[in-house]
Design a protein around this motif. Structure first.
Motif, PDB file in Angstrom:
ATOM      1  N   CYS A   7       0.844  -1.183   0.000  1.00  0.00           N
ATOM      2  CA  CYS A   7       0.000   0.000   0.000  1.00  0.00           C
ATOM      3  C   CYS A   7       0.885   1.240   0.000  1.00  0.00           C
ATOM      4  CB  CYS A   7      -0.906  -0.002   1.226  1.00  0.00           C
ATOM      5  SG  CYS A   7      -1.945   1.474   1.359  1.00  0.00           S
ATOM      6  N   GLY A   8       0.563   2.196  -0.837  1.00  0.00           N
ATOM      7  CA  GLY A   8       1.328   3.436  -0.912  1.00  0.00           C
ATOM      8  C   GLY A   8       1.132   4.323   0.304  1.00  0.00           C
ATOM      9  N   SER A   9       0.093   4.070   1.080  1.00  0.00           N
ATOM     10  CA  SER A   9      -0.190   4.901   2.242  1.00  0.00           C
ATOM     11  C   SER A   9       0.332   4.282   3.543  1.00  0.00           C
ATOM     12  CB  SER A   9      -1.706   5.132   2.335  1.00  0.00           C
ATOM     13  OG  SER A   9      -2.024   5.964   3.413  1.00  0.00           O
ATOM     14  N   CYS A  10      -0.083   3.058   3.837  1.00  0.00           N
ATOM     15  CA  CYS A  10       0.285   2.445   5.122  1.00  0.00           C
ATOM     16  C   CYS A  10       1.350   1.358   4.994  1.00  0.00           C
ATOM     17  CB  CYS A  10      -0.950   1.895   5.824  1.00  0.00           C
ATOM     18  SG  CYS A  10      -1.664   0.432   5.031  1.00  0.00           S
ATOM     19  N   LYS A  11       1.772   1.041   3.794  1.00  0.00           N
ATOM     20  CA  LYS A  11       2.836   0.063   3.512  1.00  0.00           C
ATOM     21  C   LYS A  11       2.472  -1.382   3.831  1.00  0.00           C
ATOM     22  CE  LYS A  11       5.481   3.445   2.311  1.00  0.00           C
ATOM     23  NZ  LYS A  11       5.265   3.951   1.004  1.00  0.00           N
ATOM     24  N   ARG A  12       1.196  -1.683   3.976  1.00  0.00           N
ATOM     25  CA  ARG A  12       0.766  -3.058   4.220  1.00  0.00           C
ATOM     26  C   ARG A  12       0.995  -3.884   2.957  1.00  0.00           C
ATOM     27  NH1 ARG A  12      -5.002  -5.490   6.262  1.00  0.00           N
ATOM     28  NH2 ARG A  12      -4.318  -7.638   6.098  1.00  0.00           N
ATOM     29  N   LEU A  13       1.456  -5.118   3.111  1.00  0.00           N
ATOM     30  CA  LEU A  13       1.638  -6.012   1.985  1.00  0.00           C
ATOM     31  C   LEU A  13       0.267  -6.389   1.430  1.00  0.00           C
ATOM     32  CD1 LEU A  13       3.489  -7.755   0.211  1.00  0.00           C
ATOM     33  CD2 LEU A  13       3.233  -9.557   1.927  1.00  0.00           C
ATOM     34  N   LEU A  14       0.029  -6.060   0.166  1.00  0.00           N
ATOM     35  CA  LEU A  14      -1.256  -6.344  -0.459  1.00  0.00           C
ATOM     36  C   LEU A  14      -1.219  -7.624  -1.282  1.00  0.00           C
ATOM     37  CD1 LEU A  14      -2.034  -2.732  -1.689  1.00  0.00           C
ATOM     38  CD2 LEU A  14      -2.915  -3.861   0.356  1.00  0.00           C
ATOM     39  N   ALA A  15      -0.101  -7.857  -1.969  1.00  0.00           N
ATOM     40  CA  ALA A  15       0.010  -9.037  -2.830  1.00  0.00           C
ATOM     41  C   ALA A  15       1.458  -9.239  -3.233  1.00  0.00           C
ATOM     42  CB  ALA A  15      -0.848  -8.851  -4.076  1.00  0.00           C
ATOM     43  N   ARG A  16       1.729 -10.433  -3.715  1.00  0.00           N
ATOM     44  CA  ARG A  16       2.982 -10.723  -4.385  1.00  0.00           C
ATOM     45  C   ARG A  16       2.592 -11.040  -5.818  1.00  0.00           C
ATOM     46  NH1 ARG A  16       3.977 -13.149   0.720  1.00  0.00           N
ATOM     47  NH2 ARG A  16       5.673 -12.055   1.767  1.00  0.00           N
ATOM     48  N   VAL A  17       3.138 -10.301  -6.757  1.00  0.00           N
ATOM     49  CA  VAL A  17       2.711 -10.427  -8.148  1.00  0.00           C
ATOM     50  C   VAL A  17       3.877 -10.774  -9.059  1.00  0.00           C
ATOM     51  CG1 VAL A  17       0.743  -8.883  -7.911  1.00  0.00           C
ATOM     52  CG2 VAL A  17       2.944  -7.944  -8.521  1.00  0.00           C
ATOM     53  N   GLY A  18       3.548 -11.470 -10.140  1.00  0.00           N
ATOM     54  CA  GLY A  18       4.514 -11.799 -11.173  1.00  0.00           C
ATOM     55  C   GLY A  18       4.350 -10.803 -12.300  1.00  0.00           C
ATOM     56  N   THR A  32      -7.053   2.771   0.938  1.00  0.00           N
ATOM     57  CA  THR A  32      -6.426   3.428  -0.210  1.00  0.00           C
ATOM     58  C   THR A  32      -6.502   2.528  -1.429  1.00  0.00           C
ATOM     59  OG1 THR A  32      -4.888   4.608   1.222  1.00  0.00           O
ATOM     60  CG2 THR A  32      -4.264   4.416  -1.086  1.00  0.00           C
ATOM     61  N   LEU A  33      -6.865   3.096  -2.591  1.00  0.00           N
ATOM     62  CA  LEU A  33      -6.879   2.350  -3.845  1.00  0.00           C
ATOM     63  C   LEU A  33      -5.501   2.497  -4.477  1.00  0.00           C
ATOM     64  CD1 LEU A  33      -8.507   0.685  -5.850  1.00  0.00           C
ATOM     65  CD2 LEU A  33      -9.160   2.808  -6.968  1.00  0.00           C
ATOM     66  N   ASN A  34      -4.784   1.396  -4.577  1.00  0.00           N
ATOM     67  CA  ASN A  34      -3.429   1.368  -5.117  1.00  0.00           C
ATOM     68  C   ASN A  34      -3.482   0.919  -6.565  1.00  0.00           C
ATOM     69  OD1 ASN A  34      -1.542   1.646  -2.577  1.00  0.00           O
ATOM     70  ND2 ASN A  34      -3.297   0.405  -2.002  1.00  0.00           N
ATOM     71  N   HIS A  35      -2.839   1.671  -7.455  1.00  0.00           N
ATOM     72  CA  HIS A  35      -2.854   1.406  -8.886  1.00  0.00           C
ATOM     73  C   HIS A  35      -1.412   1.277  -9.357  1.00  0.00           C
ATOM     74  CE1 HIS A  35      -5.015   2.270 -12.855  1.00  0.00           C
ATOM     75  NE2 HIS A  35      -3.847   1.739 -13.132  1.00  0.00           N
ATOM     76  N   VAL A  36      -1.081   0.129  -9.945  1.00  0.00           N
ATOM     77  CA  VAL A  36       0.275  -0.138 -10.409  1.00  0.00           C
ATOM     78  C   VAL A  36       0.218  -0.516 -11.879  1.00  0.00           C
ATOM     79  CG1 VAL A  36       2.331  -1.553 -10.060  1.00  0.00           C
ATOM     80  CG2 VAL A  36       0.857  -1.031  -8.122  1.00  0.00           C
ATOM     81  N   LYS A  37       1.132   0.070 -12.692  1.00  0.00           N
ATOM     82  CA  LYS A  37       1.243  -0.278 -14.109  1.00  0.00           C
ATOM     83  C   LYS A  37       2.643  -0.787 -14.387  1.00  0.00           C
ATOM     84  CE  LYS A  37      -2.101   2.850 -16.151  1.00  0.00           C
ATOM     85  NZ  LYS A  37      -2.330   3.846 -17.186  1.00  0.00           N
ATOM     86  N   ALA A  38       2.757  -1.667 -15.373  1.00  0.00           N
ATOM     87  CA  ALA A  38       4.068  -2.177 -15.778  1.00  0.00           C
ATOM     88  C   ALA A  38       4.868  -1.047 -16.408  1.00  0.00           C
ATOM     89  CB  ALA A  38       3.898  -3.312 -16.772  1.00  0.00           C
ATOM     90  N   THR A  39       6.179  -1.077 -16.214  1.00  0.00           N
ATOM     91  CA  THR A  39       7.037  -0.058 -16.812  1.00  0.00           C
ATOM     92  C   THR A  39       7.218  -0.304 -18.296  1.00  0.00           C
ATOM     93  OG1 THR A  39       8.985  -1.311 -16.171  1.00  0.00           O
ATOM     94  CG2 THR A  39       8.254   0.428 -14.675  1.00  0.00           C
ATOM     95  N   SER A  40       7.180  -1.565 -18.725  1.00  0.00           N
ATOM     96  CA  SER A  40       7.253  -1.887 -20.146  1.00  0.00           C
ATOM     97  C   SER A  40       6.466  -3.156 -20.392  1.00  0.00           C
ATOM     98  CB  SER A  40       8.704  -2.082 -20.596  1.00  0.00           C
ATOM     99  OG  SER A  40       9.254  -3.212 -19.965  1.00  0.00           O
TER     100      SER A  40
END
Length: 63
Positions: A7-18, A32-40
């Motif tokens: 989480c970008g706010s509280c740093k709680r582990l949300l998932a481990r992703v491949g 908090t709604l966390n949104h992550v995009k691939a860099t490439s």
């Protein structure tokens, strides 16, 4: 290899992703709604196989 998504706010582990292109996770602790995009974007093996095979002619009947 899995990466931790926290989480970008509280740093709680949300998932481990491949591999992913886009991911949205709502933190159950702080909301908090966390949104992550691939860099490439990498091509998948299926895409590579399709690109290597010859194009199939259109099989639909024409009237």
């Amino acid at each position: 290899m899995l990466k931790e998504c926290r989480c970008g706010s509280c740093k709680r582990l949300l998932a481990r992703v491949g591999r992913y292109t886009e991911l949205q996770i709502k933190c159950s602790r702080c909301g908090t709604l966390n949104h992550v995009k691939a860099t490439s974007l990498e091509r998948s093996p299926v895409s590579d196989m399709r690109a290597a095979s010859p194009a199939q002619p259109d099989q639909s009947p024409h009237r």
